[in-house]
Every structure is written in C-alpha cells, then in structure tokens.
Scaffold this motif. Structure first.
Motif, mmCIF file in Angstrom:
data_model
loop_
_atom_site.group_PDB
_atom_site.id
_atom_site.type_symbol
_atom_site.label_atom_id
_atom_site.label_comp_id
_atom_site.label_asym_id
_atom_site.label_seq_id
_atom_site.Cartn_x
_atom_site.Cartn_y
_atom_site.Cartn_z
ATOM 1 N N GLU A 155 0.747 -1.585 0.248
ATOM 2 C CA GLU A 155 0.355 0.353 0.152
ATOM 3 C C GLU A 155 0.813 0.959 -0.034
ATOM 4 O O GLU A 155 2.133 1.301 0.720
ATOM 5 C CB GLU A 155 -1.295 -0.018 1.383
ATOM 6 N N THR A 167 -3.601 3.662 -0.595
ATOM 7 C CA THR A 167 -4.457 2.703 -1.274
ATOM 8 C C THR A 167 -3.397 1.955 -1.484
ATOM 9 O O THR A 167 -2.095 1.453 -1.644
ATOM 10 C CB THR A 167 -4.477 3.716 -2.209
ATOM 11 N N VAL A 173 -9.091 1.562 -0.848
ATOM 12 C CA VAL A 173 -9.121 3.265 0.082
ATOM 13 C C VAL A 173 -9.063 2.555 1.730
ATOM 14 O O VAL A 173 -10.298 2.048 1.701
ATOM 15 C CB VAL A 173 -9.749 3.848 -0.901
ATOM 16 N N ALA A 194 -9.915 3.470 -8.902
ATOM 17 C CA ALA A 194 -8.067 3.383 -8.176
ATOM 18 C C ALA A 194 -7.476 4.200 -8.116
ATOM 19 O O ALA A 194 -6.008 5.047 -8.413
ATOM 20 C CB ALA A 194 -7.622 2.147 -9.388
ATOM 21 N N ARG A 196 -5.595 7.754 -6.567
ATOM 22 C CA ARG A 196 -3.651 7.918 -6.003
ATOM 23 C C ARG A 196 -4.069 9.478 -4.709
ATOM 24 O O ARG A 196 -4.707 10.526 -5.149
ATOM 25 C CB ARG A 196 -2.477 8.577 -6.612
ATOM 26 N N THR A 197 -2.935 9.428 -4.304
ATOM 27 C CA THR A 197 -3.315 9.926 -3.078
ATOM 28 C C THR A 197 -2.124 11.338 -3.489
ATOM 29 O O THR A 197 -1.253 11.136 -3.572
ATOM 30 C CB THR A 197 -3.170 9.993 -1.401
ATOM 31 N N VAL A 209 -7.362 13.832 -3.637
ATOM 32 C CA VAL A 209 -7.050 12.062 -4.833
ATOM 33 C C VAL A 209 -7.298 12.555 -5.986
ATOM 34 O O VAL A 209 -7.904 13.491 -6.108
ATOM 35 C CB VAL A 209 -8.342 11.061 -4.214
#
Length: 411
Positions: A155, A167, A173, A194, A196-197, A209
């Motif tokens: 993660e 994530t 998440v 999907a 991404r932070t 995000v």
C-alpha cells in the motif's frame, strides 16, 4: 514521487511528492539512549556534523524527516534511526529491511507532519517507509514499536492530520488512526476506480485524490475527509494532471503533462473546488522534465531533472516567470522550501544546493561526499530537510550531514 521524469508531489510524496510505501519490519535493534537535555530552541552556536548510517552494501543515500528536536532517517540495510539534530549522534535504531535503491523518508504521524516542534521528543509516532510490507509506527521518544496496519497488498500511505489514508493501487482505499493504528474505514471512493492520494490541506482537513483516465485525456480530482472517507467534492478536468500543492488562497495547483512526460502548463482549481469552482490554465515558458515543485503563496518553484529552477507567479492573469536559474546539477531530488526564503535540493553525488528565491541566485552548495576517496552516485535522490537553523542532507556513502541554514555561502 514517481521515479524518472515525472511530477513529484510536495506534501510530503515530497513531499514533495511523492507516495510513501508501507513500513519496515519491527524487529528491535539497539536499545534507546537518553537525549541530552537542552531548550527547545535553535542552537545559537552552530556546529556541523557528519554521521555514517549505512556502512556496507550498495550505495544509497538515507532519507530523513525532522520534527522539533528529533531527526529520523531510514537507511538501506539499517532501518529506522533517530539522530540528535545538534550533534548527529544516533539515539536509537530499529532494524528493518530497507534494500531498495533509495529509502523513503520516515513520516511523522499524529500531528499530520506539521513539524511544529516537540512531538518527536514527546513520543508521537513516526512511520517507517519501505516498498513492501505493512505500515508500522514507532514511538518517537525511544523507538518502541506501537502498531502495525497489515494488508494483503502493498500500500501507498499518506498521513493526513490525525489519520493515515492507504491505497493499494487496485481500488482499495482505507484509513487508520495515526496514533493508535485502528482502522477507521475501508471502501472504494465514489467516482474513482483506483485513486492516488495527493497533498493534504491542514486548513480544510481534506486530502486530495486524483485519477487519470485510461486514455490520458482527463483527470478526476477530489477532496476526501481523512477520518470518514467522505468525498467532499470532485471535479473532472481536461488533461493528464498531477496535483502539486495548494496556493496561498487555497487553490489546488496541478501540473499538466504533455505527451505523458513533459509539463507544459499549470492548472489552478479554485478554492471552492466543486462543480462551480473556477479553473485557470497557465502556459509555462517552456516544457519541463520535472523532478518536483514547491508552492509558496502564489509562486510555484519548478525544478527540472537537470537542476534548472524556475519561479512562476500564478497571480498574474496569464502567469509569468519571475526568474530562471541554471545550476548545472544532474539528477536532483525534490525541492523543499526552508527559512530565509531559500529553496533546497540534493544532487546524485551528495551535494546540497541552496537557492535564494528572492534573487533567483545560487546561495551556496556543499562539496560532493567521497566514499573511499572516490565519487559516488545514486539513481534516486532523497530530498534534504530544512529545520530551524539547520539543513540536513544525505549522500551516496550512506551518511547524513548538517549544515548551517543561516549562511549557505559558508558551505
């Protein structure tokens, strides 16, 4: 930050920006030592130091993070260590498997990485970073293992205030409490497959995000409440965009990539951020092969992989370049902003450079660090750390060093 010529996120992926992967194992190492008592103030008389952490194995520069009177570093083959920022003495270490080319910096937990001082000494958790394995936390005071958030998949984790959002890259998440490690929620985010932070905004307590479409023609950008997982707002924007950070008015600054590698413009999503939020696109003076960027007020400092620095003011109607600086440095780290209006970044040979952001001029640089009398190089360069009157750099010989932030010309 993604390896190679892509955008680094400043928040701390910085940090800048990069994501940070889950933690080291928690096998205990050497026992803790008591730090010498002293006031929680910057030293009035500066003394530089140089400490070797990695003493054997392939070359890799340690990666560090500072909090008050604590400096934490992850080093290849060493694991996590706490150093005294005044003397460089190793106060404690915890063994772990860190074998990748560039260790990822430890992350301060519990206060969102605010760096406002004291929390490291008080024992607030520090997260150790490694490419695979569970996220783990250690007490800053003595390195005692506190908790582990295990998962079946590797993660990427992002501290966000009192929570950590994780994530797995395939749509999973979740968030855990930064102090105790208790899972707060686990689910997919509405509107994202999907995500991404990105950067965390402490003022609004929202985490950015984002997700680029499969064909790269648009990017969905959202803001999530870290402790609940609620998507507070989201917006679908044209282009292949990477969040960089927040401007002084709360606007989100994003880089627009050209043909997947080069950046040719900046996009500003107004502080409202919702469906009616204003969007501005500002063309850059040239295409950038960005290593990273830092945002302060309305100015974005863009750092190319070859060490070229540009200060770009987003307040102007069409944006404008304030200055350009060629440093002739190849393969650099993400940039970080520090006191005194300076921008700092490291180079693959162990040099640390300081740029005066008011004048757009090189303020100072250290010499390359030699290992056994020869130059060493690392393919991935960790960012330096600026804290108080000190800047901490790392080198390919596995060492950490401190220089005086008040006088870069003396380096």
């Amino acid at each position: 930050m993604r390896p190679g010529p892509t955008i680094a996120v400043v928040a701390a992926l910085a940090l800048a920006g990069a994501g940070l992967y889950a933690a080291l194992g928690i096998a205990p190492g050497d026992g803790p030592e008591t730090a010498p008592p002293r006031p929680d103030k910057v030293a009035t008389a500066f003394a530089g130091w140089h400490t070797e952490l990695q003493k054997r194995g392939p070359e890799a520069a340690p990666a560090c993070a500072a909090d008050g009177d604590a400096l934490y570093c992850a080093a290849r083959g060493v694991g996590l260590a706490r150093l005294d920022p005044v003397t460089g003495k190793v106060l404690w270490s915890r063994a772990g498997t860190v074998e990748e080319e560039a260790p990822r910096a430890p992350v301060l937990l519990g206060d969102g990485g605010s760096g406002d001082g004291g929390s490291g000494a008080a024992g607030a958790p520090v997260g150790a970073a490694a490419p695979t394995g569970p996220l783990g936390a250690y007490a800053g005071g003595d390195g005692t293992p506190l908790w582990t958030a295990r998962s079946g998949l590797p993660e990427v984790y992002r501290p966000a205030g009192s929570a950590v959002v994780l994530t797995d890259g395939v749509g999973g998440v979740r968030a855990v409490d930064a102090l105790g490690g208790k899972e707060l929620w686990r689910r997919g985010l509405s509107g994202f497959e999907a995500p991404r932070t990105g950067p965390y905004d402490a003022f609004s307590d929202l985490l950015v995000v984002s997700e680029v479409s499969a064909d790269g023609t648009h990017t969905r950008v959202g803001a999530v409440e870290p402790r609940t997982g609620r998507v507070a707002r989201q917006r679908n924007l044209a282009g292949d965009l990477e969040p960089l950070g927040h401007a002084g008015d709360g606007s989100l600054v994003l880089a627009s990539r050209y043909e997947g590698a080069l950046t040719d413009s900046l996009v500003l999503l107004g502080p409202a951020g919702g469906k009616a939020g204003p969007v501005r696109e500002l063309a850059l003076p040239h295409r950038f092969d960005l290593r990273g960027a830092a945002v302060r007020g309305t100015v974005v400092y863009l750092l190319d992989v070859d060490g070229h620095v540009t200060a770009f003011d987003t307040a102007a109607e069409k944006g404008r370049a304030l200055w350009d600086l060629e440093t002739a440095a190849k393969n650099v780290s993400e940039p970080v902003l520090g006191p005194g209006g300076r921008l700092y970044f490291s180079v693959q040979d162990g040099r640390l450079l300081a740029v005066d952001t008011a004048r757009g001029a090189l303020a100072g640089q250290t010499r390359p660090r030699l290992a056994n009398g020869r130059l060493g190089y690392v393919p991935l360069v960790p960012a330096p750390v600026a804290a108080g009157d000190r800047v901490f750099g790392t080198a390919p010989d596995g060492s950490v060093f401190a220089v005086d932030a008040r006088d870069p010309a003396s380096w």
